[in-house]
Design a protein around this motif. Structure first.
Motif, mmCIF file in Angstrom:
data_model
loop_
_atom_site.group_PDB
_atom_site.id
_atom_site.type_symbol
_atom_site.label_atom_id
_atom_site.label_comp_id
_atom_site.label_asym_id
_atom_site.label_seq_id
_atom_site.Cartn_x
_atom_site.Cartn_y
_atom_site.Cartn_z
ATOM 1 N N LEU A 77 -39.963 64.260 -15.323
ATOM 2 C CA LEU A 77 -41.414 64.133 -15.153
ATOM 3 C C LEU A 77 -41.808 64.135 -13.680
ATOM 4 C CD1 LEU A 77 -42.262 61.568 -17.975
ATOM 5 C CD2 LEU A 77 -42.568 64.058 -17.998
ATOM 6 N N ALA A 78 -41.007 63.494 -12.833
ATOM 7 C CA ALA A 78 -41.317 63.485 -11.400
ATOM 8 C C ALA A 78 -41.238 64.898 -10.815
ATOM 9 C CB ALA A 78 -40.359 62.552 -10.658
ATOM 10 N N THR A 79 -40.218 65.648 -11.203
ATOM 11 C CA THR A 79 -40.081 67.024 -10.733
ATOM 12 C C THR A 79 -41.243 67.882 -11.218
ATOM 13 O OG1 THR A 79 -37.679 66.792 -10.728
ATOM 14 C CG2 THR A 79 -38.549 69.033 -10.695
ATOM 15 N N GLY A 80 -41.622 67.709 -12.490
ATOM 16 C CA GLY A 80 -42.758 68.454 -13.033
ATOM 17 C C GLY A 80 -44.048 68.114 -12.317
ATOM 18 N N ALA A 81 -44.258 66.829 -12.023
ATOM 19 C CA ALA A 81 -45.480 66.404 -11.336
ATOM 20 C C ALA A 81 -45.540 66.994 -9.924
ATOM 21 C CB ALA A 81 -45.544 64.880 -11.274
ATOM 22 N N SER A 83 -43.978 69.752 -8.731
ATOM 23 C CA SER A 83 -44.200 71.201 -8.742
ATOM 24 C C SER A 83 -45.619 71.525 -9.196
ATOM 25 C CB SER A 83 -43.170 71.912 -9.619
ATOM 26 O OG SER A 83 -43.315 71.530 -10.967
ATOM 27 N N GLY A 84 -46.150 70.770 -10.145
ATOM 28 C CA GLY A 84 -47.537 70.965 -10.568
ATOM 29 C C GLY A 84 -48.514 70.638 -9.452
ATOM 30 N N ALA A 85 -48.205 69.603 -8.671
ATOM 31 C CA ALA A 85 -49.088 69.229 -7.561
ATOM 32 C C ALA A 85 -49.175 70.352 -6.535
ATOM 33 C CB ALA A 85 -48.578 67.943 -6.902
ATOM 34 N N TRP A 86 -48.035 70.959 -6.203
ATOM 35 C CA TRP A 86 -48.054 72.070 -5.243
ATOM 36 C C TRP A 86 -48.925 73.209 -5.741
ATOM 37 C CZ3 TRP A 86 -47.103 71.787 -0.404
ATOM 38 C CH2 TRP A 86 -46.149 70.914 0.087
ATOM 39 N N PHE A 87 -48.725 73.567 -7.010
ATOM 40 C CA PHE A 87 -49.526 74.659 -7.562
ATOM 41 C C PHE A 87 -51.001 74.276 -7.613
ATOM 42 C CE2 PHE A 87 -51.464 77.040 -11.052
ATOM 43 C CZ PHE A 87 -51.238 78.326 -10.603
ATOM 44 N N GLY A 88 -51.283 73.036 -7.991
ATOM 45 C CA GLY A 88 -52.672 72.580 -8.064
ATOM 46 C C GLY A 88 -53.361 72.575 -6.714
ATOM 47 N N VAL A 89 -52.664 72.131 -5.683
ATOM 48 C CA VAL A 89 -53.248 72.139 -4.335
ATOM 49 C C VAL A 89 -53.516 73.576 -3.895
ATOM 50 C CG1 VAL A 89 -52.726 71.708 -1.893
ATOM 51 C CG2 VAL A 89 -52.345 69.916 -3.587
ATOM 52 N N PHE A 90 -52.583 74.470 -4.178
ATOM 53 C CA PHE A 90 -52.775 75.875 -3.831
ATOM 54 C C PHE A 90 -54.002 76.446 -4.545
ATOM 55 C CE2 PHE A 90 -51.896 80.382 -4.826
ATOM 56 C CZ PHE A 90 -51.930 80.891 -3.540
ATOM 57 N N ALA A 91 -54.104 76.185 -5.856
ATOM 58 C CA ALA A 91 -55.264 76.673 -6.609
ATOM 59 C C ALA A 91 -56.553 76.039 -6.089
ATOM 60 C CB ALA A 91 -55.075 76.387 -8.097
ATOM 61 N N GLY A 92 -56.511 74.750 -5.775
ATOM 62 C CA GLY A 92 -57.691 74.069 -5.244
ATOM 63 C C GLY A 92 -58.122 74.625 -3.901
ATOM 64 N N LEU A 119 -46.651 67.763 -15.478
ATOM 65 C CA LEU A 119 -46.075 66.731 -16.350
ATOM 66 C C LEU A 119 -45.949 67.239 -17.779
ATOM 67 C CD1 LEU A 119 -47.956 63.531 -15.122
ATOM 68 C CD2 LEU A 119 -45.484 63.913 -15.047
ATOM 69 N N MET A 120 -47.007 67.877 -18.259
ATOM 70 C CA MET A 120 -47.019 68.343 -19.654
ATOM 71 C C MET A 120 -45.945 69.413 -19.874
ATOM 72 S SD MET A 120 -50.131 70.086 -21.775
ATOM 73 C CE MET A 120 -50.072 71.578 -20.814
ATOM 74 N N PHE A 121 -45.892 70.409 -19.024
ATOM 75 C CA PHE A 121 -44.914 71.480 -19.218
ATOM 76 C C PHE A 121 -43.479 70.981 -19.056
ATOM 77 C CE2 PHE A 121 -48.574 74.348 -18.198
ATOM 78 C CZ PHE A 121 -48.602 74.979 -19.434
ATOM 79 N N ALA A 122 -43.246 70.082 -18.118
ATOM 80 C CA ALA A 122 -41.900 69.537 -17.934
ATOM 81 C C ALA A 122 -41.484 68.727 -19.155
ATOM 82 C CB ALA A 122 -41.849 68.668 -16.679
ATOM 83 N N ALA A 123 -42.392 67.914 -19.682
ATOM 84 C CA ALA A 123 -42.078 67.102 -20.859
ATOM 85 C C ALA A 123 -41.796 67.972 -22.074
ATOM 86 C CB ALA A 123 -43.229 66.136 -21.150
ATOM 87 N N ILE A 124 -42.612 68.993 -22.274
ATOM 88 C CA ILE A 124 -42.397 69.888 -23.423
ATOM 89 C C ILE A 124 -41.060 70.612 -23.291
ATOM 90 C CG2 ILE A 124 -43.219 72.018 -24.527
ATOM 91 C CD1 ILE A 124 -46.084 71.023 -23.936
#
Length: 175
Positions: A77-81, A83-92, A119-124
């Motif tokens: 979950l930490a790794t997913g969060a 990697s998601g944060a990096w993508f989210g900041v880029f999109a933002g 988080l969601m994609f990593a958990a799934i």
């Protein structure tokens, strides 16, 4: 006459073959590590040798998988969060550049949505692979048992003479 490649009409950069092709040349040295082979070619270059005639070939290839650590829900979950944060900041940032209002709000929204989706994609993904995949993370690397340095026949003898000088030099301490 120019022969075209199945991957396009232009020749490969540097005259390299586009398709996998066995190396050609005479052996001028064999080394236990890639670093030693690189050092030999660097020595040839420093000696004003035409290194365009030289090829480093890894022999006896092995796939080495180095275990990094145990996988757990927390680590996944930490790794997913992250990697998601990096993508989210880029999109933002992209949204913030094209929307006239609320640049900081766009970046923060991208960050939050990126963390949640990561988080969601990593958990799934981790949940679906349980029992079929080992519970450890690893990094794979392709390595060779030895590294041969080959040279085109027209200059192989000179290259051997230069590398013999390199072998006679005392090893230098590296920091």
């Amino acid at each position: 006459m120019m022969v075209s490649s199945p991957f396009g009409g232009r020749p490969a950069p540097g005259g390299l073959p586009r398709l996998p092709t066995p190396p050609t040349g005479w052996p001028i040295g064999s080394y236990a590590t890639y670093g030693e082979a690189q050092q030999a070619v660097d020595f040839l270059a420093d000696s004003e040798f035409s290194v365009g005639d030289v090829t480093i070939v890894g022999v006896d290839l092995m796939l080495v998988e180095r275990v990094i650590g145990k996988l757990s829900w927390g680590r996944v979950l930490a790794t997913g969060a992250v990697s998601g944060a990096w993508f989210g900041v880029f999109a933002g940032l992209l949204l913030g550049l094209f929307v006239n209002q609320g640049f900081v709000l766009q970046v923060l929204t991208g960050l939050v949505l990126g963390v949640l989706s990561g988080l969601m994609f990593a958990a799934i993904g981790y949940g679906m692979s349980r029992g079929r995949r080992p519970d450890f993370s690893s990094a794979s690397q392709l390595v060779a048992g030895r590294y041969d340095v080959l040279c085109q026949p027209r200059s192989a003898e000179r290259a051997r003479e230069l590398l013999a000088k390199l072998a006679l030099k005392p090893p230098t301490a590296t920091t």
